[in-house]
Design a protein around this motif. Structure first.
Motif, PDB file in Angstrom:
ATOM      1  N   SER A 121       7.912   5.911  -8.839  1.00 12.53           N
ATOM      2  CA  SER A 121       6.822   6.779  -9.296  1.00 12.53           C
ATOM      3  C   SER A 121       6.374   7.778  -8.234  1.00 12.53           C
ATOM      4  CB  SER A 121       5.624   5.927  -9.740  1.00 12.53           C
ATOM      5  OG  SER A 121       5.255   5.021  -8.725  1.00 12.53           O
TER       6      SER A 121
ATOM      7  N   LYS B 229      14.662  -1.352  12.041  1.00  9.96           N
ATOM      8  CA  LYS B 229      13.343  -1.174  12.672  1.00  9.96           C
ATOM      9  C   LYS B 229      12.897  -2.482  13.340  1.00  9.96           C
ATOM     10  CE  LYS B 229       8.984   0.518  13.172  1.00  9.96           C
ATOM     11  NZ  LYS B 229       7.959   1.347  12.606  1.00  9.96           N
TER      12      LYS B 229
ATOM     13  N   LYS C 278      -6.745   9.143   7.057  1.00  7.54           N
ATOM     14  CA  LYS C 278      -6.561   8.335   8.282  1.00  7.54           C
ATOM     15  C   LYS C 278      -7.609   8.725   9.322  1.00  7.54           C
ATOM     16  CE  LYS C 278      -2.607   7.588  10.500  1.00  7.54           C
ATOM     17  NZ  LYS C 278      -1.175   7.612  10.865  1.00  7.54           N
TER      18      LYS C 278
ATOM     19  N   GLN D   4       1.549   1.594 -10.102  1.00  7.27           N
ATOM     20  CA  GLN D   4       2.260   0.337  -9.816  1.00  7.27           C
ATOM     21  C   GLN D   4       1.303  -0.853  -9.711  1.00  7.27           C
ATOM     22  OE1 GLN D   4       5.474   0.256  -9.804  1.00  7.27           O
ATOM     23  NE2 GLN D   4       5.934   2.433  -9.652  1.00  7.27           N
TER      24      GLN D   4
ATOM     25  N   VAL E 151      -2.070   4.307   4.127  1.00  5.77           N
ATOM     26  CA  VAL E 151      -2.848   3.097   3.835  1.00  5.77           C
ATOM     27  C   VAL E 151      -2.402   1.948   4.755  1.00  5.77           C
ATOM     28  CG1 VAL E 151      -3.134   1.273   2.108  1.00  5.77           C
ATOM     29  CG2 VAL E 151      -3.558   3.654   1.507  1.00  5.77           C
TER      30      VAL E 151
ATOM     31  N   THR F 168       8.917   0.051  -6.748  1.00  4.16           N
ATOM     32  CA  THR F 168       7.654   0.800  -6.754  1.00  4.16           C
ATOM     33  C   THR F 168       7.857   2.255  -6.306  1.00  4.16           C
ATOM     34  OG1 THR F 168       7.094   0.120  -4.501  1.00  4.16           O
ATOM     35  CG2 THR F 168       6.245  -1.256  -6.278  1.00  4.16           C
TER      36      THR F 168
ATOM     37  N   THR G 159       4.568   1.052  -0.505  1.00  2.91           N
ATOM     38  CA  THR G 159       4.966   1.651  -1.787  1.00  2.91           C
ATOM     39  C   THR G 159       5.554   3.051  -1.648  1.00  2.91           C
ATOM     40  OG1 THR G 159       2.792   2.635  -2.177  1.00  2.91           O
ATOM     41  CG2 THR G 159       3.116   0.372  -2.977  1.00  2.91           C
TER      42      THR G 159
ATOM     43  N   ASP H 213      -1.319   2.134   7.861  1.00  2.62           N
ATOM     44  CA  ASP H 213      -1.918   2.334   9.191  1.00  2.62           C
ATOM     45  C   ASP H 213      -3.428   2.083   9.165  1.00  2.62           C
ATOM     46  OD1 ASP H 213       0.592   3.052  10.006  1.00  2.62           O
ATOM     47  OD2 ASP H 213       0.047   5.045  10.738  1.00  2.62           O
TER      48      ASP H 213
ATOM     49  N   ASN I 109      -2.916   9.818  15.353  1.00  2.00           N
ATOM     50  CA  ASN I 109      -2.683   8.437  15.830  1.00  2.00           C
ATOM     51  C   ASN I 109      -3.315   8.169  17.194  1.00  2.00           C
ATOM     52  OD1 ASN I 109      -1.131   7.814  13.557  1.00  2.00           O
ATOM     53  ND2 ASN I 109       0.759   8.483  14.548  1.00  2.00           N
TER      54      ASN I 109
ATOM     55  N   ALA J  91      -3.087   6.371  -5.935  1.00  2.00           N
ATOM     56  CA  ALA J  91      -1.957   6.795  -6.769  1.00  2.00           C
ATOM     57  C   ALA J  91      -0.980   5.637  -6.983  1.00  2.00           C
ATOM     58  CB  ALA J  91      -1.238   7.978  -6.119  1.00  2.00           C
TER      59      ALA J  91
HETATM   60  N1  LIG Z   1       2.789   2.666  11.875  1.00  2.00           N
HETATM   61  C1  LIG Z   1       3.971   3.183  12.052  1.00  2.00           C
HETATM   62  O1  LIG Z   1       4.826   2.631  12.740  1.00  2.00           O
HETATM   63  C2  LIG Z   1       4.298   4.473  11.357  1.00  2.00           C
HETATM   64  C3  LIG Z   1       5.613   4.927  11.313  1.00  2.00           C
HETATM   65  C4  LIG Z   1       5.896   6.099  10.590  1.00  2.00           C
HETATM   66  C5  LIG Z   1       4.880   6.793   9.946  1.00  2.00           C
HETATM   67  N2  LIG Z   1       3.597   6.316  10.016  1.00  2.00           N
HETATM   68  C6  LIG Z   1       2.493   7.025   9.347  1.00  2.00           C
HETATM   69  O2  LIG Z   1       2.760   7.046   7.955  1.00  2.00           O
HETATM   70  C7  LIG Z   1       2.019   8.117   7.377  1.00  2.00           C
HETATM   71  C8  LIG Z   1       2.861   8.771   6.324  1.00  2.00           C
HETATM   72  O3  LIG Z   1       3.152   7.819   5.324  1.00  2.00           O
HETATM   73  P1  LIG Z   1       3.626   8.254   3.862  1.00  2.00           P
HETATM   74  O4  LIG Z   1       4.638   9.308   3.972  1.00  2.00           O
HETATM   75  O5  LIG Z   1       3.943   7.007   3.147  1.00  2.00           O
HETATM   76  O6  LIG Z   1       2.332   8.977   3.267  1.00  2.00           O
HETATM   77  P2  LIG Z   1       1.156   8.474   2.302  1.00  2.00           P
HETATM   78  O7  LIG Z   1       0.752   7.107   2.594  1.00  2.00           O
HETATM   79  O8  LIG Z   1       0.108   9.523   2.355  1.00  2.00           O
HETATM   80  O9  LIG Z   1       1.825   8.502   0.852  1.00  2.00           O
HETATM   81  C9  LIG Z   1       2.348   9.716   0.349  1.00  2.00           C
HETATM   82  C10 LIG Z   1       1.800  10.037  -1.045  1.00  2.00           C
HETATM   83  O10 LIG Z   1       2.381   9.157  -1.991  1.00  2.00           O
HETATM   84  C11 LIG Z   1       1.348   8.581  -2.806  1.00  2.00           C
HETATM   85  N3  LIG Z   1       1.900   7.276  -3.223  1.00  2.00           N
HETATM   86  C12 LIG Z   1       2.064   6.182  -2.471  1.00  2.00           C
HETATM   87  N4  LIG Z   1       2.764   5.240  -3.127  1.00  2.00           N
HETATM   88  C13 LIG Z   1       3.022   5.757  -4.353  1.00  2.00           C
HETATM   89  C14 LIG Z   1       3.732   5.283  -5.475  1.00  2.00           C
HETATM   90  N5  LIG Z   1       4.386   4.113  -5.438  1.00  2.00           N
HETATM   91  N6  LIG Z   1       3.779   6.063  -6.576  1.00  2.00           N
HETATM   92  C15 LIG Z   1       3.182   7.282  -6.597  1.00  2.00           C
HETATM   93  N7  LIG Z   1       2.535   7.798  -5.540  1.00  2.00           N
HETATM   94  C16 LIG Z   1       2.459   7.051  -4.425  1.00  2.00           C
HETATM   95  C17 LIG Z   1       0.136   8.578  -1.953  1.00  2.00           C
HETATM   96  O11 LIG Z   1      -1.043   8.579  -2.721  1.00  2.00           O
HETATM   97  C18 LIG Z   1       0.309   9.867  -1.180  1.00  2.00           C
HETATM   98  O12 LIG Z   1      -0.178  10.937  -1.935  1.00  2.00           O
HETATM   99  C19 LIG Z   1       1.639   9.027   8.522  1.00  2.00           C
HETATM  100  O13 LIG Z   1       0.252   8.925   8.735  1.00  2.00           O
HETATM  101  C20 LIG Z   1       2.392   8.473   9.719  1.00  2.00           C
HETATM  102  O14 LIG Z   1       1.692   8.651  10.921  1.00  2.00           O
HETATM  103  C21 LIG Z   1       3.299   5.181  10.697  1.00  2.00           C
END
Ligand SMILES: NC(=O)c1ccc[n+]([C@@H]2O[C@H](COP(=O)([O-])OP(=O)(O)OC[C@H]3O[C@@H](n4cnc5c(N)ncnc54)[C@H](O)[C@@H]3O)[C@@H](O)[C@H]2O)c1
Length: 521
Positions: free
Chosen positions: A336, A391, A240, A220, A271, A333, A293, A273, A316, A215
């Motif tokens: 969207s 962070k 994941k 983007q 993505v 970005t 993004t 992670d 996780n 997406a």
């Molecule tokens: N590694 C870490 O320290 C850490 C910290 C917090 C959360 N996380 C992990 O992050 C994940 C959640 O991340 P999230 O909320 O970004 O979810 P995600 O990556 O699933 O993205 C959310 C949705 O937005 C869409 N998307 C992404 N970028 C877009 C854009 N620019 N325009 C339109 N659509 C877009 C994706 O396709 C998806 O449907 C969880 O798995 C959580 O465990 C990791």
């Protein structure tokens, strides 16, 4: 600001922050000689700084300093300014046309160093020292586009190619992340991903393989840096998995990725992670650059090096610490993003602001909207940058999650339990964390703050009450199974006031039940 060829890299910061040695290291890496403003003032006056203070008073010194600094900024190159140079309005205005790099030292470290060296005219009196520290802090915040930690000789050398690239890109800000296992730039601003092919950092691989959220790619694509090939991933927690990681690892092998190549993780936290985990394990580890993004990824998940995937049994549960080579976040970005995703991501902004307190909390509580597309671009970029710095600061102290990093779990203990009890389908992660924040504030006895956060979440269309069919007992049982539970029970992150999180707090069963039951109200 117009692009000018002679933009100067100017190191600023409080006394004893290590500006001169950072400037020397950065200049050496760029093949140039740095200029030290104080040394230039002494050479011009034929006296030491202390002698000028003695003979002409501070006002006389500041006048000389302003003149010298304005001249040095016009000459270009790398300069180190004295700690008080930013008190001059003219210097601050001039710095806006250059790249001010702040060596951010904490007050106690600075005092410890200053009080050991009585040659500094302003370092003899603790009260005066504190007064100056307080007065100058906002001035450094105001002028700096790049922030390095103190004692940043090594960081300044590694950051030099990035600082050089930022000189002519006034929309970008940089915070240097330093952990035990690696250090890297976090760059925030319009066009940040375009630095990847442009920056002359010898640590970066020459070839990139992108793992990209489908997406994000559709909306983007222009923000994805050039790559040999692009492997698409469907966003959402369902991706994941070990199976998805295997698919990507095999695709990397088929595409011919080598040990000296790198992965670009383009997308949200999922993505980030997943691709980070693939980079951590492909041929025992190759470099990764995070290009986040989503709101969650830009304010939180892209920084800190935690990578991994879920097991059917738990979230996780398989992963590795793998610090990125860089994080390049373009808040543009985010426009969207689907509205619900943006709103859910906003909860991580609220969490980060509560942990940081101060100006970030004041900004976030006053935001007119949780939708990036409704916000002023500069305001959005400043908030993303401030969250990134928070962070990075937390992770710098505790990369491996054994102490301070736990503050980032504020709201997550009950939040995860709500998420699990709802079968991961009922609430988005951020929505559940919002409820978790309310429970944590109740447990902290911070009734007014809880009410303010409740009102904030509600104003931005986020849930503030638990669905009536989610049993409190099931949520309490899920809290007890929390993977962060230790042999002696679950440690909570509590917060009585913004900016003052407390980790590892024990909470009685009755109190916890009352806090979860209150979410029904
Ligand atoms: N590694 C870490 O320290 C850490 C910290 C917090 C959360 N996380 C992990 O992050 C994940 C959640 O991340 P999230 O909320 O970004 O979810 P995600 O990556 O699933 O993205 C959310 C949705 O937005 C869409 N998307 C992404 N970028 C877009 C854009 N620019 N325009 C339109 N659509 C877009 C994706 O396709 C998806 O449907 C969880 O798995 C959580 O465990 C990791």
């Amino acid at each position: 600001m117009s692009a000018r060829p002679n933009r100067t890299i100017a190191f600023v910061g409080f006394m004893a922050a290590g500006k001169s040695s950072a400037a020397r290291a950065a200049a050496a890496a760029l093949g140039t000689e740095p200029v030290d403003a104080d040394a230039q003032i002494e050479a011009d006056a034929g006296r030491t700084v202390a002698e000028i203070f003695e003979a002409e008073g501070e006002a006389g010194f500041r006048e000389r300093e302003e003149r010298v600094v304005l001249g040095l900024l016009e000459r270009g190159g790398v300069v180190a300014l004295g700690g008080g140079a930013v008190e001059s309005t003219r210097v601050r205005e001039a710095l806006a046309g250059h790249l001010a790099v702040w060596c951010d030292v904490d007050r106690e470290t600075a005092w410890e160093r200053v009080s050991r060296n009585d040659r500094r005219p302003l370092g003899r009196d603790r009260g005066e020292f504190d007064r100056r520290f307080e007065a100058r802090l906002p001035l450094y915040e105001q002028v700096a586009r790049a922030v390095l930690p103190s004692s940043a000789r090594e960081a300044a050398a590694l950051a030099a190619p990035w600082l050089d690239a930022l000189r002519t890109r006034p929309a970008l800000r940089l915070a240097w992340a330093r952990t035990r296992s690696g250090q890297y730039p976090a760059v925030v601003g319009e066009g940040a991903p375009s630095l990847l092919p442009a920056v002359a950092d010898p640590r970066l691989p020459g070839r990139w393989f992108a793992i990209a959220d489908a997406a994000a790619l559709a909306a983007q694509r222009g923000s994805l840096p050039p790559a040999e090939s692009v492997l698409e991933v469907t966003g959402g927690e369902g991706s994941k998995t070990l199976a998805e990681a295997e698919r990507l690892l095999r695709a990397l092998a088929v595409a011919g990725a080598r040990r000296d190549d790198g992965v670009i993780a383009f997308g949200g936290g999922v993505v980030g992670d997943l691709a980070g985990f693939c980079a951590a394990t492909y041929q025992r580890g190759i470099g990764v650059v995070q290009v986040p993004t989503t709101v969650v990824a830009q304010v939180d998940s892209a920084y800190g090096g935690k990578t991994g995937v879920d097991l059917p049994e738990a979230k996780n549960y398989v992963g590795a610490y793998h610090q990125p080579l860089a994080v390049l976040a373009d808040p543009g970005t985010l426009v969207s993003l689907p509205r619900e995703e943006a709103a859910a991501g906003f909860v991580e902004v609220v969490k980060t602001a509560l942990i940081a307190g101060g100006e970030l909390w004041d900004r976030v509580r006053a935001l007119p909207s949780a939708q990036p597309s409704d916000l002023d671009r500069d305001e959005l970029a400043e908030i993303v940058f401030a969250c990134a710095r928070t962070k990075i600061g937390v992770v710098a102290e505790d990369e491996r999650d054994s102490g301070r990093r736990a503050v980032l779990n504020l709201g997550h203990t009950v939040g995860h339990a709500v998420e699990t009890t709802g079968g991961y389908a009922r609430y988005r992660h951020g929505e559940a964390v919002g409820l978790g924040l309310l429970a944590a504030l109740r447990l902290s006895g911070a009734a007014d703050l809880r009410e303010e956060v409740r009102e904030l979440l509600s104003r931005h269309g986020l849930p503030t009450a638990l669905a009536s069919d989610l049993p409190v007992d099931a949520i309490l049982a899920a809290v007890a199974r929390d993977k962060k539970a230790t042999a002696d029970g679950v440690g909570f992150v509590l917060l009585e006031r913004p900016g003052e999180p407390m980790i590892g707090r024990r909470v009685g069963e009755g109190e916890l039940r009352a806090a979860v039951e209150e979410l029904r109200a």
